[in-house]
Design a protein around this motif. Structure first.
Motif, PDB file in Angstrom:
ATOM      1  N   CYS A   1       0.834  -1.273   0.172  1.00  0.00           N
ATOM      2  CA  CYS A   1      -0.329   0.044  -0.106  1.00  0.00           C
ATOM      3  C   CYS A   1       0.783   1.236  -0.075  1.00  0.00           C
ATOM      4  CB  CYS A   1      -0.805  -0.074   1.498  1.00  0.00           C
ATOM      5  SG  CYS A   1      -2.499  -1.109   1.182  1.00  0.00           S
ATOM      6  N   ARG A   2       1.883   1.093   0.951  1.00  0.00           N
ATOM      7  CA  ARG A   2       2.726   2.465   1.021  1.00  0.00           C
ATOM      8  C   ARG A   2       3.639   2.602  -0.248  1.00  0.00           C
ATOM      9  NH1 ARG A   2       3.236   5.426   4.966  1.00  0.00           N
ATOM     10  NH2 ARG A   2       2.737   4.936   6.951  1.00  0.00           N
TER      11      ARG A   2
ATOM     12  N   GLN B   1       2.488   1.658  -3.356  1.00  0.00           N
ATOM     13  CA  GLN B   1       1.474   2.367  -4.324  1.00  0.00           C
ATOM     14  C   GLN B   1       1.450   3.827  -3.964  1.00  0.00           C
ATOM     15  OE1 GLN B   1      -2.163  -0.028  -4.331  1.00  0.00           O
ATOM     16  NE2 GLN B   1      -1.167  -1.461  -5.407  1.00  0.00           N
ATOM     17  N   LEU B   2       1.353   4.367  -2.666  1.00  0.00           N
ATOM     18  CA  LEU B   2       1.301   5.424  -2.408  1.00  0.00           C
ATOM     19  C   LEU B   2       2.463   6.235  -3.049  1.00  0.00           C
ATOM     20  CD1 LEU B   2      -0.256   7.852  -1.255  1.00  0.00           C
ATOM     21  CD2 LEU B   2       0.534   7.206   1.111  1.00  0.00           C
TER      22      LEU B   2
ATOM     23  N   VAL C   1       2.294   6.962  -6.578  1.00  0.00           N
ATOM     24  CA  VAL C   1       1.679   8.056  -6.844  1.00  0.00           C
ATOM     25  C   VAL C   1       2.168   9.374  -6.456  1.00  0.00           C
ATOM     26  CG1 VAL C   1      -0.710   8.978  -6.007  1.00  0.00           C
ATOM     27  CG2 VAL C   1      -0.532   6.779  -6.866  1.00  0.00           C
ATOM     28  N   MET C   2       2.893   9.361  -5.352  1.00  0.00           N
ATOM     29  CA  MET C   2       3.630  10.731  -5.179  1.00  0.00           C
ATOM     30  C   MET C   2       4.808  11.091  -6.136  1.00  0.00           C
ATOM     31  SD  MET C   2       4.019   9.915  -0.885  1.00  0.00           S
ATOM     32  CE  MET C   2       2.938  10.238   0.107  1.00  0.00           C
TER      33      MET C   2
ATOM     34  N   GLY D   1       2.774  12.410  -9.106  1.00  0.00           N
ATOM     35  CA  GLY D   1       2.375  13.448  -8.795  1.00  0.00           C
ATOM     36  C   GLY D   1       3.702  14.728  -9.165  1.00  0.00           C
ATOM     37  N   TYR D   2       4.928  13.998  -8.494  1.00  0.00           N
ATOM     38  CA  TYR D   2       5.916  15.169  -8.590  1.00  0.00           C
ATOM     39  C   TYR D   2       6.201  15.253 -10.034  1.00  0.00           C
ATOM     40  CZ  TYR D   2      10.632  16.926  -8.220  1.00  0.00           C
ATOM     41  OH  TYR D   2      11.774  17.681  -8.235  1.00  0.00           O
TER      42      TYR D   2
ATOM     43  N   CYS E   1       2.615  18.204  -9.520  1.00  0.00           N
ATOM     44  CA  CYS E   1       1.679  18.494  -8.398  1.00  0.00           C
ATOM     45  C   CYS E   1       2.260  19.162  -7.409  1.00  0.00           C
ATOM     46  CB  CYS E   1       1.514  17.204  -8.080  1.00  0.00           C
ATOM     47  SG  CYS E   1       0.008  17.308  -6.522  1.00  0.00           S
TER      48      CYS E   1
ATOM     49  N   ALA F   1       3.826  13.837   4.694  1.00  0.00           N
ATOM     50  CA  ALA F   1       3.510  12.509   4.105  1.00  0.00           C
ATOM     51  C   ALA F   1       4.332  12.028   3.129  1.00  0.00           C
ATOM     52  CB  ALA F   1       2.049  12.956   3.357  1.00  0.00           C
TER      53      ALA F   1
ATOM     54  N   THR G   1       6.236   8.618   4.278  1.00  0.00           N
ATOM     55  CA  THR G   1       5.996   7.378   3.361  1.00  0.00           C
ATOM     56  C   THR G   1       7.307   6.817   2.737  1.00  0.00           C
ATOM     57  OG1 THR G   1       3.973   7.975   2.954  1.00  0.00           O
ATOM     58  CG2 THR G   1       4.798   6.574   1.375  1.00  0.00           C
TER      59      THR G   1
ATOM     60  N   PHE H   1       0.763  -1.991 -11.269  1.00  0.00           N
ATOM     61  CA  PHE H   1       0.299  -0.734 -10.739  1.00  0.00           C
ATOM     62  C   PHE H   1       0.689   0.314 -11.277  1.00  0.00           C
ATOM     63  CE2 PHE H   1       0.160   2.648  -7.761  1.00  0.00           C
ATOM     64  CZ  PHE H   1      -1.133   3.174  -7.449  1.00  0.00           C
TER      65      PHE H   1
ATOM     66  N   GLN I   1      -4.483   7.583 -10.215  1.00  0.00           N
ATOM     67  CA  GLN I   1      -4.866   8.294  -8.823  1.00  0.00           C
ATOM     68  C   GLN I   1      -3.987   9.678  -8.940  1.00  0.00           C
ATOM     69  OE1 GLN I   1      -4.015   5.006  -9.528  1.00  0.00           O
ATOM     70  NE2 GLN I   1      -5.280   3.780  -8.262  1.00  0.00           N
TER      71      GLN I   1
ATOM     72  N   ARG J   1      -6.256  12.244 -10.467  1.00  0.00           N
ATOM     73  CA  ARG J   1      -7.181  12.626  -9.528  1.00  0.00           C
ATOM     74  C   ARG J   1      -6.566  13.476  -8.428  1.00  0.00           C
ATOM     75  NH1 ARG J   1      -9.352   6.487  -8.486  1.00  0.00           N
ATOM     76  NH2 ARG J   1     -10.287   7.346  -6.767  1.00  0.00           N
ATOM     77  N   ILE J   2      -5.437  13.183  -8.009  1.00  0.00           N
ATOM     78  CA  ILE J   2      -4.793  14.134  -7.012  1.00  0.00           C
ATOM     79  C   ILE J   2      -4.706  15.621  -7.681  1.00  0.00           C
ATOM     80  CG2 ILE J   2      -2.696  14.761  -5.700  1.00  0.00           C
ATOM     81  CD1 ILE J   2      -3.949  12.587  -4.505  1.00  0.00           C
TER      82      ILE J   2
END
Lengths: 119, 139
Positions: free
Chosen positions: B22-23, B25-26, B29-30, B33-34, B38, B47, B51, B126, B131, B134-135
């Motif tokens: 989970c982390r 995957q997060l 996404v981070m 986003g970078y 983002c 966060a 993470t 993944f 995601q 969406r962010i």
């Protein structure tokens, strides 16, 4: 471990403050101080706290607050519904589930606020 | 009341490997986003750092017992992991810690990050693209 993941995911997704509490007592203290949180995620399968009781307290004093019961136990879903919880977060869940939860309850609302993850 | 998460028949406690993936995957996404510019934020930066730190710590632990981990993950998730996977994840955590810095990353570092991300995403199945999008929409 799960709580920290929830906090980091929601804080990143929403860029809002997400608080966490180790015990029910800490959460009650915070609520008693006139909290501004919109949403509570309450672990209801802990051994040293009664999450359902906390949900009941929150809903009784502030029905508009969003309460999500988080559990790994199937039977807790019915109990959560009985306590007027707004959502049930069934373990194991993933990042996408938390995104979905936040989008459902928070993203469409405009006012900035805090989110809490308890246990 | 809405229901989110595992199906009733699959409910169980979340184990260490659940949280690790989970982390991870997060973190993907981070990173996406970078790369998509983002904007960082007051609450996003801690966060990201936390993470990256937790994934790095977990990766060190797994490296000591990679065979056990590989056996378990193949059984439970159908993933074929090898030590290079963990090196790639470690590299991602190191780069992710720089996301919160105001220093520019540079074209070649961004390219290396993108390649590393693609490699990790291929293994874990993944992409994180939707995601991350969406962010950005939330912003």
């Amino acid at each position: 471990m799960t709580k920290e993941f929830v906090v980091d995911t929601l804080a990143y997704q929403l860029n809002r403050q997400v608080l966490s509490f180790a015990t029910e007592e800490e959460a009650r203290d915070y609520i008693g101080q006139g909290d501004s949180a919109q949403l509570f995620i309450v672990g209801v399968d802990g051994t040293d706290l009664d999450g359902f009781d906390l949900i009941g307290t929150i809903k009784q004093s502030s029905p508009a607050k969003i309460c999500i019961a988080m559990s790994a136990t199937v039977d807790h879903e019915q109990q959560a519904a009985g306590m007027s919880a707004d959502g049930f977060l069934a373990k194991p869940f993933g990042m996408a589930d938390l995104f979905e939860l936040a989008e459902h309850f928070l993203v469409e609302r405009d006012s900035p606020a805090e989110v809490e993850a308890e246990n | 009341m809405i229901r989110i998460g595992a199906a009733p028949s699959e409910m169980r406690r979340m184990e260490t490997y659940d949280i690790f993936f989970c982390r991870l995957q997060l973190l993907v996404v981070m990173a996406r986003g970078y790369l998509a510019d983002c904007p960082p934020g007051e609450f996003r930066n801690p966060a990201i750092l936390n993470t990256a730190r937790r994934v790095a710590n977990d990766t060190v632990d797994w490296s000591g017992r990679v065979n056990n981990f590989r056996t378990e993950s193949e059984t439970k998730r159908g993933l074929k992991l090898d030590p290079t996977f963990f090196q790639k994840v470690k590299l991602l955590t190191v780069i992710a810690k720089s996301f919160t810095s105001s220093e520019p990353m540079g074209q070649f570092r961004r390219s290396a990050l993108d390649e590393n991300l693609e490699s990790i995403c291929d293994i874990i199945g993944f992409t994180g693209s939707s995601q991350a999008t969406r962010i950005l929409e939330i912003m």
